[in-house]
Motif scaffolding. Structure first.
Motif, mmCIF file in Angstrom:
data_model
loop_
_atom_site.group_PDB
_atom_site.id
_atom_site.type_symbol
_atom_site.label_atom_id
_atom_site.label_comp_id
_atom_site.label_asym_id
_atom_site.label_seq_id
_atom_site.Cartn_x
_atom_site.Cartn_y
_atom_site.Cartn_z
ATOM 1 N N GLN A 1 0.823 -1.204 0.000
ATOM 2 C CA GLN A 1 0.000 0.000 0.000
ATOM 3 C C GLN A 1 0.867 1.267 0.000
ATOM 4 O O GLN A 1 0.545 2.252 -0.658
ATOM 5 C CB GLN A 1 -0.926 -0.008 1.213
ATOM 6 N N VAL A 2 1.952 1.223 0.775
ATOM 7 C CA VAL A 2 2.858 2.380 0.788
ATOM 8 C C VAL A 2 3.451 2.616 -0.589
ATOM 9 O O VAL A 2 3.494 3.746 -1.095
ATOM 10 C CB VAL A 2 3.971 2.169 1.828
ATOM 11 N N VAL A 3 3.907 1.554 -1.229
ATOM 12 C CA VAL A 3 4.488 1.684 -2.574
ATOM 13 C C VAL A 3 3.450 2.189 -3.561
ATOM 14 O O VAL A 3 3.716 3.054 -4.401
ATOM 15 C CB VAL A 3 5.077 0.336 -3.029
ATOM 16 N N GLU A 4 2.243 1.647 -3.475
ATOM 17 C CA GLU A 4 1.171 2.027 -4.413
ATOM 18 C C GLU A 4 0.795 3.497 -4.254
ATOM 19 O O GLU A 4 0.460 4.173 -5.226
ATOM 20 C CB GLU A 4 -0.056 1.145 -4.179
ATOM 21 N N ALA A 5 0.846 3.988 -3.013
ATOM 22 C CA ALA A 5 0.434 5.369 -2.759
ATOM 23 C C ALA A 5 1.543 6.383 -3.033
ATOM 24 O O ALA A 5 1.310 7.593 -2.958
ATOM 25 C CB ALA A 5 -0.026 5.506 -1.308
ATOM 26 N N ALA A 6 2.744 5.931 -3.324
ATOM 27 C CA ALA A 6 3.870 6.853 -3.545
ATOM 28 C C ALA A 6 3.591 7.776 -4.729
ATOM 29 O O ALA A 6 3.000 7.353 -5.735
ATOM 30 C CB ALA A 6 5.146 6.061 -3.782
ATOM 31 N N SER B 1 21.077 3.132 1.156
ATOM 32 C CA SER B 1 20.227 4.053 0.398
ATOM 33 C C SER B 1 21.085 5.164 -0.191
ATOM 34 O O SER B 1 21.918 5.758 0.511
ATOM 35 C CB SER B 1 19.157 4.650 1.314
ATOM 36 N N ARG B 2 20.906 5.411 -1.464
ATOM 37 C CA ARG B 2 21.674 6.470 -2.130
ATOM 38 C C ARG B 2 21.036 6.808 -3.457
ATOM 39 O O ARG B 2 20.271 6.008 -4.010
ATOM 40 C CB ARG B 2 23.119 6.013 -2.362
ATOM 41 N N PRO B 3 21.365 7.999 -3.986
ATOM 42 C CA PRO B 3 20.923 8.290 -5.358
ATOM 43 C C PRO B 3 21.733 7.469 -6.336
ATOM 44 O O PRO B 3 22.884 7.105 -6.070
ATOM 45 C CB PRO B 3 21.199 9.789 -5.522
ATOM 46 N N MET B 4 21.161 7.191 -7.467
ATOM 47 C CA MET B 4 21.825 6.368 -8.467
ATOM 48 C C MET B 4 22.543 7.234 -9.490
ATOM 49 O O MET B 4 22.101 8.338 -9.822
ATOM 50 C CB MET B 4 20.784 5.510 -9.171
ATOM 51 N N GLU C 1 15.717 11.030 -12.321
ATOM 52 C CA GLU C 1 16.511 10.874 -11.120
ATOM 53 C C GLU C 1 15.998 9.642 -10.401
ATOM 54 O O GLU C 1 14.780 9.405 -10.351
ATOM 55 C CB GLU C 1 16.381 12.102 -10.206
ATOM 56 N N ILE C 2 16.897 8.836 -9.831
ATOM 57 C CA ILE C 2 16.512 7.567 -9.222
ATOM 58 C C ILE C 2 17.152 7.449 -7.853
ATOM 59 O O ILE C 2 18.362 7.671 -7.694
ATOM 60 C CB ILE C 2 16.936 6.369 -10.105
ATOM 61 N N GLY C 3 16.341 7.143 -6.889
ATOM 62 C CA GLY C 3 16.829 6.849 -5.559
ATOM 63 C C GLY C 3 16.759 5.354 -5.302
ATOM 64 O O GLY C 3 15.738 4.716 -5.580
ATOM 65 N N LEU C 4 17.844 4.748 -4.823
ATOM 66 C CA LEU C 4 17.920 3.305 -4.586
ATOM 67 C C LEU C 4 17.856 3.019 -3.081
ATOM 68 O O LEU C 4 18.563 3.655 -2.289
ATOM 69 C CB LEU C 4 19.215 2.738 -5.157
ATOM 70 N N ASN C 5 17.023 2.032 -2.738
ATOM 71 C CA ASN C 5 16.889 1.636 -1.342
ATOM 72 C C ASN C 5 16.882 0.115 -1.235
ATOM 73 O O ASN C 5 16.044 -0.547 -1.881
ATOM 74 C CB ASN C 5 15.585 2.185 -0.752
ATOM 75 N N PRO C 6 17.773 -0.503 -0.434
ATOM 76 C CA PRO C 6 17.729 -1.960 -0.241
ATOM 77 C C PRO C 6 16.558 -2.344 0.668
ATOM 78 O O PRO C 6 16.264 -1.650 1.641
ATOM 79 C CB PRO C 6 19.072 -2.258 0.417
ATOM 80 N N VAL D 1 15.885 -4.491 -4.304
ATOM 81 C CA VAL D 1 16.173 -3.066 -4.481
ATOM 82 C C VAL D 1 14.893 -2.364 -4.889
ATOM 83 O O VAL D 1 14.252 -2.754 -5.884
ATOM 84 C CB VAL D 1 17.258 -2.825 -5.544
ATOM 85 N N LEU D 2 14.541 -1.318 -4.119
ATOM 86 C CA LEU D 2 13.368 -0.499 -4.438
ATOM 87 C C LEU D 2 13.868 0.823 -5.028
ATOM 88 O O LEU D 2 14.605 1.571 -4.377
ATOM 89 C CB LEU D 2 12.535 -0.238 -3.181
ATOM 90 N N ALA D 3 13.477 1.067 -6.273
ATOM 91 C CA ALA D 3 13.920 2.277 -6.975
ATOM 92 C C ALA D 3 12.770 3.263 -7.100
ATOM 93 O O ALA D 3 11.699 2.911 -7.594
ATOM 94 C CB ALA D 3 14.453 1.922 -8.360
ATOM 95 N N ALA D 4 13.008 4.497 -6.629
ATOM 96 C CA ALA D 4 12.051 5.592 -6.821
ATOM 97 C C ALA D 4 12.494 6.394 -8.038
ATOM 98 O O ALA D 4 13.604 6.936 -8.068
ATOM 99 C CB ALA D 4 12.003 6.481 -5.589
ATOM 100 N N VAL D 5 11.646 6.446 -9.044
ATOM 101 C CA VAL D 5 12.006 7.047 -10.334
ATOM 102 C C VAL D 5 11.225 8.343 -10.517
ATOM 103 O O VAL D 5 10.001 8.351 -10.439
ATOM 104 C CB VAL D 5 11.708 6.076 -11.497
ATOM 105 N N VAL D 6 11.943 9.445 -10.778
ATOM 106 C CA VAL D 6 11.326 10.757 -10.967
ATOM 107 C C VAL D 6 11.654 11.278 -12.357
ATOM 108 O O VAL D 6 12.820 11.327 -12.752
ATOM 109 C CB VAL D 6 11.821 11.769 -9.906
ATOM 110 N N ASP D 7 10.631 11.650 -13.095
ATOM 111 C CA ASP D 7 10.804 12.262 -14.415
ATOM 112 C C ASP D 7 11.238 13.716 -14.208
ATOM 113 O O ASP D 7 10.511 14.515 -13.608
ATOM 114 C CB ASP D 7 9.481 12.200 -15.175
ATOM 115 N N ILE D 8 12.415 14.060 -14.679
ATOM 116 C CA ILE D 8 12.922 15.428 -14.496
ATOM 117 C C ILE D 8 12.970 16.182 -15.820
ATOM 118 O O ILE D 8 13.759 17.109 -15.998
ATOM 119 C CB ILE D 8 14.317 15.423 -13.828
#
Length: 520
Positions: free
Chosen positions: A34-39, A100-103, A122-127, A136-143
């Motif tokens: 649910q947290v991932v879906e609501a991101a 956790s770090r930016p990619m 821009e992508i943030g990586l989190n184990p 690995v959970l990647a947060a992907v942002v269109d910039i």
């Protein structure tokens, strides 16, 4: 998503058993899902081999795939082909140092949509550690929009007519334009990453760090080095004077400072030339004043020696010689008298510039009284009517102020209408830190085209037969007012009278006078 989440062969069987994902069951799995879906950003989770095990709705929207088209497939399908070969290396590097770090720090990252279009990200990586292993959970942002704005910003900076240099908090240069290259003689590649002190003369570098830190503590647009002379340093070691405007540039990550740098070498040269010419003019004026004073003073005695005997000759022999002799003597006497008047006026004019008498609290009303007393004969003979308001007390030279009123009132008497008595009104109005004093008459008036000319020395608008005088009076008035830091001007029209205005500072002993001082 260049150098994205760890991958497996893109031909991996889409029907592969996703046992680790299935085993994320129960309450923990549901809350996580649910947290991932609501991101608000696209979220993609992959295993060590790069298989996609979880995506959210924003991923579908951003990449144009349904989640059924992504789950179980390699994350490589979201990466532009030209970057895929390097992915396995980046994947191993991340798993060797899980945090956790930016990619892709220092690299431009791009992702690939289903329709084949690429876009910057821009992508943030989190184990994510589970009993079944690490994902690995990647947060992907269109910039894309940010890049567009950044590009516009770069274009604006590049097109600026001045040198533009942008630095980060530590003073390292991150952006320059073509004018910077031209002004300082560096290629931009030589400046990127260098400290801004590279462009500062060595003798100023020690203090520059403190100024930079102070600016970052109080970020606002302003000019740099107020009250100080600033200099830039070219690559060839030469220095030049500059003006610098500082502007903070805030991004989502940090704050930069954009400096607009203007070479003011020519302006400084012009200012120095102006100072030099002003000093020369001041010396020249002093010499001229000295000459006028000495000449007019020294000419008085020999002129009296000529005028006196001529007047005696006229009185004693008037009518005893022939008519031509009387005419010649009359011309000589008139010329001598006019020359004596001219020398007296010239001496008065030169004395204004030479006077070192201390200014003092002076009642304008008493200065006017003294002027009217000097003009009493002309006032009485002409039947002039004088009206006056309460005049202020100012810091002035009393003698010069009396002479100023005497010339302005005398001017009104001289240029009156022949068929009606002169009406002269003296008034004072407070305007800010100044008193504006006016002398108004109902005389013949002045054509506006002559407003500037009448304040020049020896300038006359009428013949001496019509209106006698030397043409020095109003020039003397302008000189007196200028000596007191004021200005003088006129308003008039032919046949409608004339009003002269002049200003005097209202401050007395450092205090601004609150109101006019009534006459005693």
């Amino acid at each position: 998503m260049a150098d994205c989440i760890p991958t497996v062969n893109s031909k991996t069987n889409p029907e592969i058993e996703l046992e680790p994902y299935k085993q994320l069951s129960g309450l923990t799995h549901e809350l996580f899902r649910q947290v991932v879906e609501a991101a608000p950003n696209a979220m993609v989770m992959a295993d060590r081999d790069g298989r996609i095990v979880l995506v959210n709705a924003q991923t579908e929207k951003l990449f144009g795939y349904s989640r059924d088209e992504l789950l179980g497939y390699s994350v490589d399908q979201l990466v532009p082909e030209r970057f895929r070969s390097a992915h396995s290396g980046y994947r191993r590097t991340f798993y060797d140092d899980l945090k956790s770090r930016p990619m892709g720090i220092g690299r431009d990252l791009f992702a690939l949509r289903k329709d084949g279009s690429e876009f910057p990200v821009e992508i943030g990586l989190n184990p994510v550690t589970t009993n079944e292993g690490v994902f690995v959970l990647a947060a992907v942002v269109d910039i894309t929009e940010r890049r567009r704005l950044e590009e516009r910003f770069r274009q604006v900076v590049e097109a600026a007519p001045n040198a533009m240099v942008m630095v980060e908090r530590e003073g390292r240069i991150v952006l320059v334009n073509a004018q910077t290259e031209k002004l300082f003689g560096y290629a931009r590649e030589e400046l990127f990453g260098k400290t801004i002190e590279t462009l500062v003369p060595e003798r100023f570098r020690a203090g520059h760090h403190g100024y930079r830190a102070a600016y970052f503590d109080d970020l606002k647009p302003r000019s740099m080095g107020t009250g100080r002379d600033l200099y830039g340093l070219r690559k060839d070691g030469s220095e030049f004077p500059v003006e610098i405007g500082l502007n903070p540039v805030r991004t989502s990550e940090e704050v930069f400072v954009l400096a607009a740098i203007v070479d003011i070498t020519e302006r400084k040269r012009a200012e120095q030339e102006l100072v030099r010419r002003t000093e020369e003019l001041a010396r020249s004026n002093q010499d001229l004043e000295q000459f006028a004073y000495v000449a007019s003073h020294d000419l008085q005695e020999p002129l009296r020696a000529v005028a006196g005997p001529l007047q005696l000759l006229q009185r004693r022999y008037q009518g005893q010689l022939d008519a031509r002799a009387d005419e010649f003597i009359a011309h000589a006497v008139d010329g001598a008298i006019r020359m004596q008047t001219l020398i007296d006026d010239l001496l008065a004019y030169s004395r204004v510039g030479r006077s070192e008498a201390a200014r003092q609290l002076t009642e304008c009303g008493k200065a006017l009284d003294r002027a009217l007393k000097s003009l009493s004969v002309g006032l009485q003979e002409s039947g002039a009517m004088i009206s006056r308001a309460d005049l202020p007390t100012v810091i002035a030279n009393p003698t010069q102020l009396t002479l100023l009123f005497q010339n302005l009132v005398g001017n009104a008497l001289k240029f009156r209408h022949s068929d009606r008595p002169a009406q002269i009104n003296i008034d004072a109005v407070r305007q800010g830190d100044d008193w504006v004093i006016s002398v108004k008459d109902n005389g013949i008036g002045i054509d506006p085209q002559y407003f500037e000319r009448i304040f020049l020395i020896f300038q006359r608008l009428h013949s001496r037969v019509e209106y006698p005088g030397t043409g020095i009076g109003l020039a003397l008035c302008k000189r007196i007012v200028g000596q007191h830091g004021g200005r003088i001007w006129v308003e008039s029209a032919p046949g409608s009278g004339t009003t002269f205005f002049f200003t005097l500072n209202a401050k007395t002993d450092g205090r601004v006078q609150a109101q006019s001082t009534p006459q005693e």
